[in-house]
Write a protein that holds these residues in place. Structure first.
Motif, mmCIF file in Angstrom:
data_model
loop_
_atom_site.group_PDB
_atom_site.id
_atom_site.type_symbol
_atom_site.label_atom_id
_atom_site.label_comp_id
_atom_site.label_asym_id
_atom_site.label_seq_id
_atom_site.Cartn_x
_atom_site.Cartn_y
_atom_site.Cartn_z
ATOM 1 N N ARG A 40 3.422 -6.027 -13.781
ATOM 2 C CA ARG A 40 2.422 -5.226 -13.073
ATOM 3 C C ARG A 40 1.535 -6.171 -12.283
ATOM 4 O O ARG A 40 1.113 -7.207 -12.797
ATOM 5 N N LEU A 41 1.232 -5.772 -11.063
ATOM 6 C CA LEU A 41 0.464 -6.643 -10.178
ATOM 7 C C LEU A 41 -0.704 -5.853 -9.578
ATOM 8 O O LEU A 41 -0.484 -4.895 -8.839
ATOM 9 N N PRO A 42 -1.945 -6.228 -9.912
ATOM 10 C CA PRO A 42 -3.088 -5.564 -9.288
ATOM 11 C C PRO A 42 -3.066 -5.769 -7.781
ATOM 12 O O PRO A 42 -2.630 -6.807 -7.287
ATOM 13 N N VAL A 43 -3.548 -4.755 -7.054
ATOM 14 C CA VAL A 43 -3.553 -4.782 -5.593
ATOM 15 C C VAL A 43 -4.999 -4.722 -5.111
ATOM 16 O O VAL A 43 -5.767 -3.861 -5.534
ATOM 17 N N LEU A 45 16.756 -8.353 -8.743
ATOM 18 C CA LEU A 45 16.234 -9.714 -8.820
ATOM 19 C C LEU A 45 14.940 -9.755 -9.637
ATOM 20 O O LEU A 45 14.755 -10.614 -10.501
ATOM 21 N N LEU A 46 14.051 -8.811 -9.392
ATOM 22 C CA LEU A 46 12.789 -8.744 -10.112
ATOM 23 C C LEU A 46 13.029 -8.491 -11.607
ATOM 24 O O LEU A 46 12.459 -9.161 -12.452
ATOM 25 N N MET A 47 13.878 -7.536 -11.916
ATOM 26 C CA MET A 47 14.156 -7.205 -13.317
ATOM 27 C C MET A 47 14.721 -8.415 -14.051
ATOM 28 O O MET A 47 14.329 -8.700 -15.182
ATOM 29 N N LYS A 48 15.643 -9.108 -13.428
ATOM 30 C CA LYS A 48 16.242 -10.279 -14.061
ATOM 31 C C LYS A 48 15.183 -11.350 -14.328
ATOM 32 O O LYS A 48 15.121 -11.936 -15.392
ATOM 33 N N GLY A 77 8.343 -0.176 -11.798
ATOM 34 C CA GLY A 77 8.772 1.183 -11.464
ATOM 35 C C GLY A 77 8.536 1.520 -10.010
ATOM 36 O O GLY A 77 9.380 2.143 -9.358
ATOM 37 N N ASP A 78 7.404 1.097 -9.476
ATOM 38 C CA ASP A 78 7.101 1.330 -8.060
ATOM 39 C C ASP A 78 8.129 0.627 -7.178
ATOM 40 O O ASP A 78 8.607 1.194 -6.201
ATOM 41 N N ILE A 79 8.458 -0.603 -7.546
ATOM 42 C CA ILE A 79 9.445 -1.376 -6.781
ATOM 43 C C ILE A 79 10.806 -0.686 -6.830
ATOM 44 O O ILE A 79 11.495 -0.562 -5.817
ATOM 45 N N SER A 80 11.175 -0.191 -8.007
ATOM 46 C CA SER A 80 12.494 0.435 -8.136
ATOM 47 C C SER A 80 12.599 1.724 -7.330
ATOM 48 O O SER A 80 13.680 2.089 -6.891
ATOM 49 N N HIS A 81 11.479 2.394 -7.117
ATOM 50 C CA HIS A 81 11.494 3.645 -6.349
ATOM 51 C C HIS A 81 11.492 3.427 -4.846
ATOM 52 O O HIS A 81 11.981 4.259 -4.090
ATOM 53 N N CYS A 82 10.930 2.314 -4.396
ATOM 54 C CA CYS A 82 10.804 2.136 -2.953
ATOM 55 C C CYS A 82 11.527 0.911 -2.409
ATOM 56 O O CYS A 82 11.757 0.822 -1.213
ATOM 57 N N SER A 93 0.809 -1.222 0.000
ATOM 58 C CA SER A 93 0.000 0.000 0.000
ATOM 59 C C SER A 93 0.844 1.274 0.000
ATOM 60 O O SER A 93 0.385 2.316 -0.465
ATOM 61 N N GLU A 94 2.071 1.180 0.472
ATOM 62 C CA GLU A 94 2.953 2.342 0.525
ATOM 63 C C GLU A 94 3.668 2.599 -0.799
ATOM 64 O O GLU A 94 4.216 3.680 -0.996
ATOM 65 N N ALA A 95 3.658 1.637 -1.694
ATOM 66 C CA ALA A 95 4.407 1.764 -2.943
ATOM 67 C C ALA A 95 3.530 1.822 -4.193
ATOM 68 O O ALA A 95 3.941 2.348 -5.217
ATOM 69 N N MET A 96 2.320 1.292 -4.121
ATOM 70 C CA MET A 96 1.478 1.114 -5.300
ATOM 71 C C MET A 96 0.938 2.435 -5.848
ATOM 72 O O MET A 96 0.901 3.447 -5.159
ATOM 73 N N HIS A 97 0.508 2.373 -7.117
ATOM 74 C CA HIS A 97 -0.271 3.458 -7.709
ATOM 75 C C HIS A 97 -1.698 3.274 -7.190
ATOM 76 O O HIS A 97 -2.245 2.175 -7.283
ATOM 77 N N LYS A 98 -2.271 4.324 -6.681
ATOM 78 C CA LYS A 98 -3.611 4.188 -6.094
ATOM 79 C C LYS A 98 -4.729 4.363 -7.108
ATOM 80 O O LYS A 98 -5.844 3.931 -6.878
ATOM 81 N N GLU A 99 -4.440 5.001 -8.219
ATOM 82 C CA GLU A 99 -5.474 5.172 -9.242
ATOM 83 C C GLU A 99 -5.245 4.151 -10.339
ATOM 84 O O GLU A 99 -4.192 4.098 -10.946
#
Length: 139
Positions: A99-102, A129-132, A116-121, A4-10
């Protein structure tokens, strides 16, 4: 950290009856690569730009007749807003998705978590690891 702290809310979603030509316009206009498909307030699938390329445009279909239901990937993978980022990343790795729906506790969509959210937070090792993982070719 929780999802919830990293996701896009819209999050933009569409109904299964939306014409594919309208989906493509939304993706272009809003610069998004994935759109959840929702029916009766529940996510029933996901459409990515790759789904459009492979299921609609490449097979010579008359795209003016296709709907979201006909090109979506049914039964999409999702996580919950209260999950830890690491759990969501492992799910993305396992399913090789970017991309993963929340969902909230009632399984209603409340956001989208992207690389992108993961890379920022997230931490650099977690992001690497995720990118690979999601960049590997499918077997």
């Amino acid at each position: 950290m929780h999802v919830s702290e990293a996701m896009h809310k819209e999050v933009r979603s569409v109904t299964p009856t939306m014409p594919v030509k309208d989906l493509a316009k939304i993706m272009k206009t809003e610069d998004i690569g994935a759109i959840p498909v929702v029916e009766n307030d529940r996510m029933i699938g996901m459409i990515t730009d790759r789904d459009l390329a492979l299921r609609a445009f490449s097979d010579g279909h008359d795209i003016s007749m296709l709907t979201a239901r006909e090109v979506m990937s049914p039964g999409a993978t999702f996580c919950h807003a209260t999950d830890r980022i690491e759990e969501a990343v492992h799910m993305m790795e396992k399913h090789k998705i970017r991309r993963l729906p929340v969902m909230n506790a009632q399984n209603r969509m409340v956001g989208m978590l992207s690389i992108g959210d993961i890379s920022h937070c997230g931490s650099k090792p977690l992001t690497d690891l995720l990118m690979k993982s999601v960049s590997e070719h499918h077997a």
